[in-house]
Design an enzyme around this catalytic site. Structure first.
Site, PDB file in Angstrom:
ATOM      1  N   LYS A  15     -15.331   4.480   5.617  1.00  0.00           N
ATOM      2  CA  LYS A  15     -13.839   4.378   6.203  1.00  0.00           C
ATOM      3  C   LYS A  15     -13.740   5.293   7.364  1.00  0.00           C
ATOM      4  O   LYS A  15     -14.292   6.424   7.219  1.00  0.00           O
ATOM      5  CB  LYS A  15     -12.721   4.380   5.329  1.00  0.00           C
ATOM      6  CG  LYS A  15     -12.587   3.029   4.561  1.00  0.00           C
ATOM      7  CD  LYS A  15     -11.101   2.929   4.044  1.00  0.00           C
ATOM      8  CE  LYS A  15     -10.092   2.267   5.168  1.00  0.00           C
ATOM      9  NZ  LYS A  15      -8.908   1.877   4.533  1.00  0.00           N
ATOM     10  N   GLU A  60       0.660  -1.086   0.147  1.00  0.00           N
ATOM     11  CA  GLU A  60       0.012   0.133   0.049  1.00  0.00           C
ATOM     12  C   GLU A  60       0.859   1.264   0.035  1.00  0.00           C
ATOM     13  O   GLU A  60       1.809   1.293   0.701  1.00  0.00           O
ATOM     14  CB  GLU A  60      -0.923   0.240   1.202  1.00  0.00           C
ATOM     15  CG  GLU A  60      -2.192  -0.828   1.325  1.00  0.00           C
ATOM     16  CD  GLU A  60      -2.930  -0.741   2.752  1.00  0.00           C
ATOM     17  OE1 GLU A  60      -2.524   0.475   3.439  1.00  0.00           O
ATOM     18  OE2 GLU A  60      -3.643  -1.576   3.110  1.00  0.00           O
TER      19      GLU A  60
END
Length: 323
Positions: free
Chosen positions: A298, A246
């Protein structure tokens, strides 16, 4: 005309496809968007059958996560065999590259004790299917496990992480697997804006910012990665490579989180990864950008909802070339 996606797996850039949102497109449309955008690698955070079905025959290379809540169960060999059969062997026309057994598990997490046994069991199931040369088993860490990251040559794992990482590294070295690492110059920058320049974080410094012995660093991404390589070397992992599982920059929710900064970061990172780092020059860095879409569920920080390269309606947020 050859379709645009043929051979794109050879590119070092992938994108993480998270689904923590209630307005995201159907999975098949997302796979089509990867292909038409020229993105040849994908990470998903658990075995969603709809994604795996849509990936069949797509030539997209995959990192598939074992979710953290399954680690204890997969420390049982029979359960791990079932998991591999159901989520890997059932999809022979999907190109799996890595199985990430756990994401950002901290050494003091009660589940940490199950990570290496689960990795071993998943690996054994893949060996039984004779796929060990194509599919490597690893785990994905964040940089909080580094006790020291500056200068990069002094990189080392923290005292609390060292024994946990020693067993992970031993497994990786024995099986020729890379360590997966989530690397975010953005978080380093907002943590210490007084000592880290924005240009250094955005990979746009005109010259060397940090001289570390023979190595000169023009950007924070390389410095973090080489600190991790130094830590690996000190822990018996000199031959373990790192795949950046990531890396991203948000576009909203903080003073540094702007469309311009995010676009600059992503494009500069894409342009840079083929060059390698000062410690590993010329070795392309496999890097998975986070993330495909803004994910509106999120949190808790507002920035967490703004890491997408695309809006949920599939319109690109930035003018970026992925290769």
């Amino acid at each position: 005309m050859q379709p645009v996606w043929i051979g794109l797996g050879a590119q070092p850039i992938g994108v993480c496809y998270g689904q923590i949102g209630d307005n995201l497109p159907p999975e098949q449309e997302v796979i089509n968007l990867f292909r038409t955008s020229g993105i040849g690698k994908m990470r998903i955070y658990g075995p969603n059958p709809a994604i795996l079905e849509a990936l069949r025959g797509s030539n997209i290379e995959l990192i598939l996560d074992v979710t953290n809540d399954k680690l204890q169960a997969l420390s049982d060999a029979a359960t791990a065999n079932d998991w591999v059969r159901q989520n890997v062997l059932n999809y022979p026309d999907v190109i799996y590259r890595y199985i990430a057994v756990g994401n950002e598990i901290k050494p003091n997490d009660g589940r940490a004790q199950y990570v290496v046994p689960a990795m071993q069991n998943i690996h054994n199931a893949i060996v039984s299917a004779n796929l060990q040369d194509q599919i490597k088993v690893s785990t994905s860490i964040d940089m909080s496990l580094l006790g020291n990251a500056y200068p990069p040559s002094e990189g080392s794992f923290s005292d609390s992480a060292s024994s946990y990482m020693a067993s992970v590294i031993s497994f990786l070295a024995n099986n020729g697997a890379p360590l997966l690492a989530n690397v975010y110059p953005y978080f380093s920058y907002i943590d210490k804006p007084q000592s880290i320049s924005l240009d250094y974080a955005l990979l746009r410094s005109p010259g060397v910012v940090v001289q570390d012995g023979e190595y000169g660093y023009q950007n924070l991404f390389d410095a973090i990665l080489d600190a991790l390589y130094s830590a690996l070397e000190k822990s018996g992992g000199s031959n373990v490579k790192v795949v950046v599982s990531e890396s991203g920059w948000p576009s909203e929710g903080h003073a540094a989180a702007t469309i311009d900064n995010a676009a600059t970061y992503y494009q500069n990172l894409i342009n840079h990864v083929n060059s390698g780092t000062p410690k590993r020059p010329g070795q392309a860095i496999q890097t998975y950008l986070f993330a495909m879409f803004d994910e509106n569920k999120k949190g808790p920080e507002e920035t967490e909802r703004h890491f997408g390269l695309f809006h949920p309606d599939k319109q690109p947020k930035y003018q970026i070339r992925f290769n």
